[in-house]
Design an enzyme around this catalytic site. Structure first.
Site, short mmCIF file in Angstrom:
data_model
loop_
_atom_site.label_atom_id
_atom_site.label_comp_id
_atom_site.label_asym_id
_atom_site.label_seq_id
_atom_site.Cartn_x
_atom_site.Cartn_y
_atom_site.Cartn_z
N GLU A 116 -10.07 6.40 3.23
CA GLU A 116 -10.93 5.44 3.89
C GLU A 116 -10.05 4.26 4.29
OE1 GLU A 116 -10.58 5.60 0.57
OE2 GLU A 116 -9.73 3.59 0.38
N LYS A 135 0.82 -1.22 0.00
CA LYS A 135 0.00 0.00 0.00
C LYS A 135 0.85 1.26 0.00
CE LYS A 135 -4.43 -1.66 1.33
NZ LYS A 135 -4.26 -3.05 1.79
N SER A 154 1.96 -9.83 -0.83
CA SER A 154 1.56 -8.42 -0.70
C SER A 154 1.88 -7.79 0.64
CB SER A 154 0.07 -8.29 -0.99
OG SER A 154 -0.68 -9.14 -0.14
C1 LIG Z 1 -5.04 -4.13 1.39
C2 LIG Z 1 -4.28 -5.37 1.19
C3 LIG Z 1 -4.58 -6.26 0.13
C4 LIG Z 1 -5.74 -6.09 -0.81
O1 LIG Z 1 -5.72 -4.93 -1.58
P1 LIG Z 1 -5.47 -4.97 -3.17
O2 LIG Z 1 -5.87 -3.60 -3.58
O3 LIG Z 1 -6.32 -6.03 -3.74
O4 LIG Z 1 -4.03 -5.23 -3.37
C5 LIG Z 1 -3.77 -7.36 -0.05
N1 LIG Z 1 -2.74 -7.62 0.76
C6 LIG Z 1 -2.43 -6.80 1.80
C7 LIG Z 1 -1.26 -7.16 2.66
C8 LIG Z 1 -3.18 -5.65 2.04
O5 LIG Z 1 -2.86 -4.86 3.08
#
Ligand SMILES: *Cc1c(COP(=O)(O)O)cnc(C)c1O
Length: 401
Positions: free
Chosen positions: A126, A104, A387
């Site tokens: 948000e 993010k 992610s």
């Molecule tokens: C917010 C989040 C996601 C999901 O958001 P995407 O916009 O689909 O990438 C995935 N993994 C983590 C670690 C997150 O914090």
């Protein structure tokens, strides 16, 4: 477990994942469905972003922030022991190693820098679980901006630690008491608030959702994941390009950024959704938060609540570009259950010494299932975006294990 997306042989599509067509359209999805004053504000963001993105000075400043503050480039880690057990060669793109612990930050630093360039002094955001709120508060502190974060009252109760982190970073957290008091309502409230504050505030959306230009702009800020991984794969893999590219999909930003780096290669792209938040697999055409896309709905067309153990996948829709990539057959979307994700998180912890975010564990759960079921042929190379890190999920996991 059902896989309902169509599948065609992947062809390199140079056209896929370029700029959206006029008025922010990805096929029949996207657009700018907002009140007049927000349409104008979106137009300003669009113009500013196009200018900034074409300006080497802006790109250079952002690249430096990503390097010295967020810790980029992130490594591509071969998952050696797990690969051996699965019979495929799995590589992990380590977004968990960025500052604040997920991808993010890539988007938020981009938008915060853009806000500064536009002369805005405040970021509005948000947040559901608080991850995007914390990233926004972090970028605001770094660049000397104010931050106002809207968060559902129920989420505030569930995510006390992230609420404290945001306040510690100097952000104002505003509880949202309408509707289900979760992310969907926080997003509506943030947009309403922006209507009265477009002159001095930038609305920093956390995924590839919302009115044009957000789905496109956020994907461009996240494409650093795919661009880096592409170069790293070229250096690391015998074949240069992986056979499969996999990422989890909430709103779809880490997946879109990852896919963007491989859209013009023969790699097969897989987005993994949570069984209870499967916008692509289970959603129907609708309009929410300024954008036409696929959303979970009841028979009356009311948007329904998503349910996932991973808070970041708990959004009832998906970004418009994913709906379009599905229609094109360029990417395929699959779902996994909470239980599969938890098992995958434990397995990664014990084979590779990495505790993943439960969102990322969804992507891995599909890799594990597909390798076992022969959908991933033995010996294939798989590049998966991890992610985020799992620190935020340890109390959830502790309850279950
Ligand atoms: C917010 C989040 C996601 C999901 O958001 P995407 O916009 O689909 O990438 C995935 N993994 C983590 C670690 C997150 O914090």
């Amino acid at each position: 477990m059902r896989d309902v997306s169509p599948w065609r042989e992947p062809v390199p599509l140079d056209g896929a994942m370029g700029e959206p067509r006029a008025r922010g359209r990805f096929g029949e999805y996207g657009g700018r469905y907002a009140p007049e004053s927000l349409v104008e504000a979106c137009r300003e963001v669009d113009e500013a972003f196009r200018e900034a993105w074409a300006d080497p000075g802006f790109r250079g400043t952002l690249a430096r922030l990503l390097a010295v503050h967020a810790g980029r480039p992130t490594p591509l880690t071969p998952a050696r022991r797990l690969s051996e057990a699965l019979g495929v060669q799995l590589y992990l793109k380590r977004e968990d190693l960025t500052h604040t612990g997920s991808h993010k930050i890539n988007n938020v630093l981009g938008q915060a820098l853009l806000a500064t360039r536009m002369g805005r002094r405040r970021l509005i955001a948000e947040t559901g679980a608080g991850q995007h709120g914390v990233a926004t508060a972090t970028a605001a502190a770094l660049l000397g901006l104010e931050a106002t974060v809207f968060m559902g009252e129920r989420d505030i109760e569930r995510q006390a630690l992230n609420v404290f982190r945001m306040r510690m970073l100097g952000a104002e957290v505003i509880p949202v008491t309408t509707g289900s008091r979760t992310l969907k309502d926080a997003t509506s409230e943030a947009m309403r608030h922006w209507v009265g504050a477009t002159g001095d505030s930038h609305y920093c959306i956390g995924s590839v959702v919302g009115p044009d230009p957000y789905p496109w702009m956020v994907r461009e800020f996240q494409r650093i994941i795919g661009d880096e991984a592409r170069v790293q794969c070229a250096a690391e893999l015998r074949t240069g390009v992986p056979d499969y590219v996999v990422a989890c999909v909430g709103g779809g930003s880490n997946a879109a950024g990852t896919f963007a780096g491989f859209a013009d290669t023969p790699a097969r792209l897989f987005g993994v959704e949570a069984e209870g938040g499967a916008g692509v697999a289970r959603g129907r055409l609708g309009v929410l938060h300024g954008c036409r896309s696929l959303f979970l709905q009841d028979d009356d067309g009311q948007i329904t609540q998503a349910h996932s153990i991973a808070a970041g996948l708990d959004y009832p829709g998906v970004g418009p570009e994913h709906a379009h990539l599905r229609d094109l057959g360029r990417a395929r979307y699959v779902t996994v259950t909470d239980a599969e994700a938890v098992a995958a998180a434990v397995r990664l912890a014990r084979t590779e010494g990495i505790v993943p975010a439960l969102e990322s564990a969804h992507a891995l759960a599909w890799v594990i299932r597909a390798a076992g079921g022969g959908e991933l042929p033995a010996g294939s190379t798989v590049m998966m975006t991890l992610s985020g890190r799992g620190d935020k999920d340890v109390s959830t996991l502790k309850e279950l294990l």
